[in-house]
Design an enzyme around this catalytic site. Structure first.
Site, mmCIF file in Angstrom:
data_model
loop_
_atom_site.group_PDB
_atom_site.id
_atom_site.type_symbol
_atom_site.label_atom_id
_atom_site.label_comp_id
_atom_site.label_asym_id
_atom_site.label_seq_id
_atom_site.Cartn_x
_atom_site.Cartn_y
_atom_site.Cartn_z
ATOM 1 N N ARG A 148 0.943 -1.195 -0.071
ATOM 2 C CA ARG A 148 -0.119 0.042 0.042
ATOM 3 C C ARG A 148 0.859 1.178 0.039
ATOM 4 O O ARG A 148 1.997 1.339 0.528
ATOM 5 C CB ARG A 148 -0.895 -0.143 1.287
ATOM 6 C CG ARG A 148 -1.765 -1.169 1.445
ATOM 7 C CD ARG A 148 -2.787 -1.077 2.736
ATOM 8 N NE ARG A 148 -3.582 -2.181 3.059
ATOM 9 C CZ ARG A 148 -3.431 -3.182 3.660
ATOM 10 N NH1 ARG A 148 -2.263 -3.453 4.258
ATOM 11 N NH2 ARG A 148 -4.247 -4.153 3.470
ATOM 12 N N LYS A 172 -2.425 -2.178 8.033
ATOM 13 C CA LYS A 172 -3.463 -1.625 8.826
ATOM 14 C C LYS A 172 -3.480 -2.023 10.332
ATOM 15 O O LYS A 172 -3.125 -3.206 10.366
ATOM 16 C CB LYS A 172 -4.830 -1.980 8.050
ATOM 17 C CG LYS A 172 -4.904 -1.147 6.814
ATOM 18 C CD LYS A 172 -6.212 -1.837 6.020
ATOM 19 C CE LYS A 172 -6.231 -1.093 4.788
ATOM 20 N NZ LYS A 172 -7.543 -1.449 3.923
ATOM 21 N N HIS A 245 -2.514 1.834 -5.795
ATOM 22 C CA HIS A 245 -3.158 0.456 -5.758
ATOM 23 C C HIS A 245 -3.199 -0.255 -7.123
ATOM 24 O O HIS A 245 -3.478 -1.501 -6.637
ATOM 25 C CB HIS A 245 -4.481 0.661 -5.079
ATOM 26 C CG HIS A 245 -4.809 0.405 -3.723
ATOM 27 N ND1 HIS A 245 -3.810 0.628 -2.657
ATOM 28 C CD2 HIS A 245 -5.606 -0.431 -3.144
ATOM 29 C CE1 HIS A 245 -4.337 0.012 -1.501
ATOM 30 N NE2 HIS A 245 -5.494 -0.660 -1.933
ATOM 31 N N ARG A 248 -0.510 -2.728 -6.641
ATOM 32 C CA ARG A 248 -0.535 -3.671 -5.765
ATOM 33 C C ARG A 248 -1.667 -4.696 -6.349
ATOM 34 O O ARG A 248 -1.517 -5.896 -6.160
ATOM 35 C CB ARG A 248 -1.294 -2.987 -4.399
ATOM 36 C CG ARG A 248 -1.761 -4.183 -3.336
ATOM 37 C CD ARG A 248 -2.020 -3.182 -2.270
ATOM 38 N NE ARG A 248 -2.809 -3.923 -1.206
ATOM 39 C CZ ARG A 248 -2.541 -4.465 -0.250
ATOM 40 N NH1 ARG A 248 -0.945 -4.647 -0.190
ATOM 41 N NH2 ARG A 248 -3.176 -4.967 0.654
ATOM 42 N N HIS A 271 -3.985 -8.967 4.216
ATOM 43 C CA HIS A 271 -5.547 -8.824 4.402
ATOM 44 C C HIS A 271 -5.698 -9.598 5.480
ATOM 45 O O HIS A 271 -5.470 -10.752 5.816
ATOM 46 C CB HIS A 271 -6.198 -9.564 3.032
ATOM 47 C CG HIS A 271 -6.250 -8.869 1.826
ATOM 48 N ND1 HIS A 271 -6.377 -9.195 0.625
ATOM 49 C CD2 HIS A 271 -5.862 -7.338 1.610
ATOM 50 C CE1 HIS A 271 -6.326 -8.411 -0.275
ATOM 51 N NE2 HIS A 271 -6.040 -7.380 0.274
ATOM 52 N N TYR A 280 -9.393 -11.345 -6.040
ATOM 53 C CA TYR A 280 -8.557 -11.357 -7.395
ATOM 54 C C TYR A 280 -8.799 -12.672 -8.043
ATOM 55 O O TYR A 280 -8.177 -12.735 -9.129
ATOM 56 C CB TYR A 280 -7.059 -11.277 -6.457
ATOM 57 C CG TYR A 280 -6.881 -10.008 -5.928
ATOM 58 C CD1 TYR A 280 -6.711 -8.737 -6.878
ATOM 59 C CD2 TYR A 280 -6.616 -9.842 -4.848
ATOM 60 C CE1 TYR A 280 -6.628 -7.894 -6.135
ATOM 61 C CE2 TYR A 280 -6.594 -8.594 -4.028
ATOM 62 C CZ TYR A 280 -6.508 -7.408 -4.749
ATOM 63 O OH TYR A 280 -6.112 -6.107 -4.417
#
Length: 299
Positions: A148, A172, A245, A248, A271, A280
């Site tokens: 990110r 995150k 992004h 990514r 994630h 994906y």
């Protein structure tokens, strides 16, 4: 924890706000789906990026526009209550926009097109100035480690393990992970660290331990990375509205196209939910079906 706060809020919605039973059931379902997507974490750890990830996943699942609007209302009502109760210092839902139905992933560049872009920047770095070497290293690491933009800009020099070709990333929710990167990124980083970073850092006194340094000698900012990616990758995907992004997403899609294990990709991307990574697989499947339709004689 998030789930415990949601349970209290659902009772509040029914007993104090006296919402209809159908609305309460809908809100409860929506908010529990939020937990399933972002994980049961401390309420204060939930930020707008978690909410966007959840909203985006709902849009990709094909939910009706009315359902998406209700989900946004549910999370806004929940965080407004949490803010009034003093459970959070700031309301992250204020920056959440209801996603449009059918919203797609940011554009994914083909592997050959992206290779040409990156090789062009690497060649420029060999003969150009410090900014050129930095730009090549930024692009190679964004794509090579599927980072990110906030993770990339927050890196310090010591976060790199140049022998093992790994980078320690703070993602995150302050979750740390170690991500590998390839030979191309390693070479670009070596050129940047040896030849370019000292020159960039000498332009100011605010670089500190930052890995990537901007034109004024300070830690490179996200806006600069957005501008770089738009210039570099925009032509390859046919859109000027492209951001970090996209690299990514391209990395994740190319990994799955190449047969990478889904859980390994989940770990690399950081994630919280496997369901987010599974999106994906739909991109890869669509690409496979399109290739089959165009190329197979019995399609």
């Amino acid at each position: 924890m998030l789930s415990a706060a949601i349970d209290v809020y659902v009772r509040h919605a029914a007993d104090v706000r006296r919402l209809s039973p159908a609305t309460v059931r809908g809100y409860a379902s929506d908010l529990r789906d939020l937990v399933a997507t972002v994980g049961d974490r401390p309420l204060t750890d939930v930020d707008v990026e978690h909410l966007r990830e959840w909203a985006w996943a709902g849009a990709q699942a094909g939910l009706a526009r009315s359902t998406l609007a209700r989900r946004t209302a549910a999370v806004r009502g929940f965080f407004r209550w949490a803010s009034e109760e003093g459970l959070v210092d700031a309301d992250p839902s204020l920056r959440l926009v209801t996603p449009k139905r059918g919203r797609t992933l940011p554009r994914v560049a083909s592997a050959p097109a992206l290779r040409d872009v990156l090789e062009g920047y690497v060649a420029r770095a060999e003969t150009g100035g410090p900014d050129d070497a930095r730009d090549a290293a930024v692009l190679e690491l964004l794509y090579g480690a599927a980072l990110r933009v906030s993770e990339l800009c927050g890196l310090d020099v010591d976060d790199l393990d140049r022998d093992r070709r790994t980078v320690r990333v703070l993602g995150k929710g302050a979750k740390e992970r170690v991500v590998p990167y390839g030979g191309a990124a390693a070479r670009a980083l070596e050129t940047y660290l040896v030849r370019a970073r000292p020159a960039l850092a000498s332009r100011g006194d605010g670089a500190g331990a930052a890995l990537f340094v901007g034109a004024r000698g300070r830690r490179l900012g996200a806006r600069s990375v957005y501008d770089l990616v738009a210039r570099a990758v925009g032509p390859a995907v046919g859109s000027a509205a492209v951001g970090p992004h996209s690299l990514r997403h391209s990395a994740a899609t190319h990994l799955l196209d190449g047969g990478a294990d889904l859980r390994a990709v989940q770990e690399m991307l950081g994630h919280a939910s496997l369901g987010t990574t599974q999106i994906y697989t739909h991109v890869s499947s669509e690409r496979m079906r399109e290739a089959y339709r165009l190329a197979h004689p019995r399609a």
